[in-house]
Design an enzyme around this catalytic site. Structure first.
Site, short mmCIF file in Angstrom:
data_model
loop_
_atom_site.label_atom_id
_atom_site.label_comp_id
_atom_site.label_asym_id
_atom_site.label_seq_id
_atom_site.Cartn_x
_atom_site.Cartn_y
_atom_site.Cartn_z
N ASN A 41 86.54 8.25 72.35
CA ASN A 41 85.84 7.71 71.18
C ASN A 41 86.92 7.26 70.20
OD1 ASN A 41 84.39 7.21 68.88
ND2 ASN A 41 83.64 9.31 68.61
N LYS A 91 86.58 5.79 67.50
CA LYS A 91 86.08 5.83 66.11
C LYS A 91 86.45 4.53 65.38
CE LYS A 91 86.03 10.82 66.29
NZ LYS A 91 86.12 12.08 65.60
N HIS A 118 76.53 11.21 67.14
CA HIS A 118 77.81 11.83 66.79
C HIS A 118 77.67 12.55 65.44
CE1 HIS A 118 82.01 12.39 65.76
NE2 HIS A 118 82.26 12.27 67.05
N GLU A 139 79.50 12.61 62.98
CA GLU A 139 79.84 11.76 61.83
C GLU A 139 78.65 10.88 61.45
OE1 GLU A 139 83.51 10.32 63.55
OE2 GLU A 139 84.30 12.36 63.37
N GLU A 185 79.93 19.06 70.58
CA GLU A 185 81.07 18.86 69.69
C GLU A 185 80.91 19.72 68.45
OE1 GLU A 185 83.19 14.85 70.49
OE2 GLU A 185 81.64 14.50 69.02
N GLY A 190 88.75 16.70 64.87
CA GLY A 190 89.83 16.15 64.05
C GLY A 190 90.58 17.19 63.25
N SER A 213 89.12 18.14 69.19
CA SER A 213 90.55 18.43 69.35
C SER A 213 90.96 18.68 70.80
CB SER A 213 90.96 19.59 68.44
OG SER A 213 90.74 19.26 67.08
P1 13P Z 1 89.01 14.68 67.96
O1 13P Z 1 89.36 14.72 69.44
O2 13P Z 1 89.90 13.78 67.17
O3 13P Z 1 88.88 16.07 67.39
O4 13P Z 1 87.54 14.01 67.85
C1 13P Z 1 86.52 14.51 68.64
C2 13P Z 1 85.35 13.62 68.53
O5 13P Z 1 84.69 13.56 67.51
C3 13P Z 1 85.01 12.78 69.68
O6 13P Z 1 83.78 12.17 69.54
#
Ligand code: 13P
Length: 251
Positions: free
Chosen positions: A9, A11, A95, A97, A167, A173, A213
């Site tokens: 992803n 982002k 997601h 977010e 997740e 992150g 992560s």
């Molecule tokens: P990170 O791997 O940067 O923690 O992000 C995970 C994520 O949100 C994947 O959709």
């Protein structure tokens, strides 16, 4: 046997030249990979270019989000048909977010999920608790609500094109990964929820990715867990060598 799915992803990162360069590097780093499905989800504006860069190989491209209507007066939104037109086979839906920053509800996500599937896309549907929810003991209730409300109305055929992504929000992150045991516990619980609501066969076949992560040095131990069937990778997917190392760990 569930074939693992590793997805990157990206982002809201990368302009066209860098996105295409990364796609080319990923394609060459993965050359000859078998036994694992690989998906890359870039920003909308570079989807076509990235899809072109992966054309002819086994890596599939996905959107990071889409709306539950084909076209019309929905300023700023994008439809599954448009994602397919840009070369996508997949989309992410739900997601954290999107849930947190854009207030997407379980009901909206369920509508989007149904429409994406009906439009021919495969879907990575995300669930996961916040740190506050975990610490207050609400984690199982949150996962139950997200699974039951989010997947409501899916039939057995729909499930063949759905992957769940667990997740935990506190691991996204932050560099704080769930331990393999924490991931396995949440994945096993999620699979039980799916079994109760949709039947044992659907649950046994459903792939559940872990996200939060994931890095080359922790991927193998996470992916070794019985109920962890892949990874949804953020930061580490922005470099071809680390993403390729995670794909290799899944083989
Ligand atoms: P990170 O791997 O940067 O923690 O992000 C995970 C994520 O949100 C994947 O959709």
């Amino acid at each position: 046997m569930r074939t693992p799915v590793i997805a990157g992803n990206w982002k809201m990162n990368l302009l066209r030249d860098d996105a295409v360069a990364l796609a080319r590097d990923v394609a060459s780093a993965l050359d000859g990979s078998t036994g694992v499905e690989v998906v890359v989800c870039p920003v909308f504006t570079v989807l076509s270019s990235v899809a072109e860069a992966f054309a002819g190989g086994s890596v599939e491209v996905g959107g990071q989000n889409c709306y539950g209507v084909e076209s019309g007066a929905f300023t700023g939104e994008i439809s599954p048909q448009m994602l397919r037109d840009a070369g996508c086979a997949w989309t992410i839906i739900g997601h954290s977010e999107r849930r947190q920053i854009f207030n997407e509800s379980d009901a909206l996500l369920n509508k989007k999920l149904h429409f994406a599937l009906a439009s021919g896309l495969k879907v990575m549907f995300c669930i996961g608790e916040t740190l506050e929810e975990r610490e207050s003991g609400a984690m199982n209730d949150v996962l139950r609500r997200q699974v039951i409300e989010g997947l409501k109305g899916l039939d057995d055929t729909d499930f063949t094109r759905v992957v769940l992504a667990y997740e935990p929000v506190w691991a996204i992150g932050t560099g704080v990964t769930a331990t393999p045991e924490q991931a396995e516990e949440a994945h096993a619980f999620t699979r039980e929820l799916v079994a109760e609501a949709f039947g044992g066969t659907v649950a046994a076949d459903l792939r559940i990715q872990y996200g939060g992560s994931v890095k080359p040095d922790n991927a193998a131990e996470l992916l070794a867990k019985e109920n962890v069937d892949g990874a949804l990778v953020g930061g580490a997917a922005l470099q071809a060598d680390s993403f390729a190392a995670i794909v290799k760990a899944a083989r």
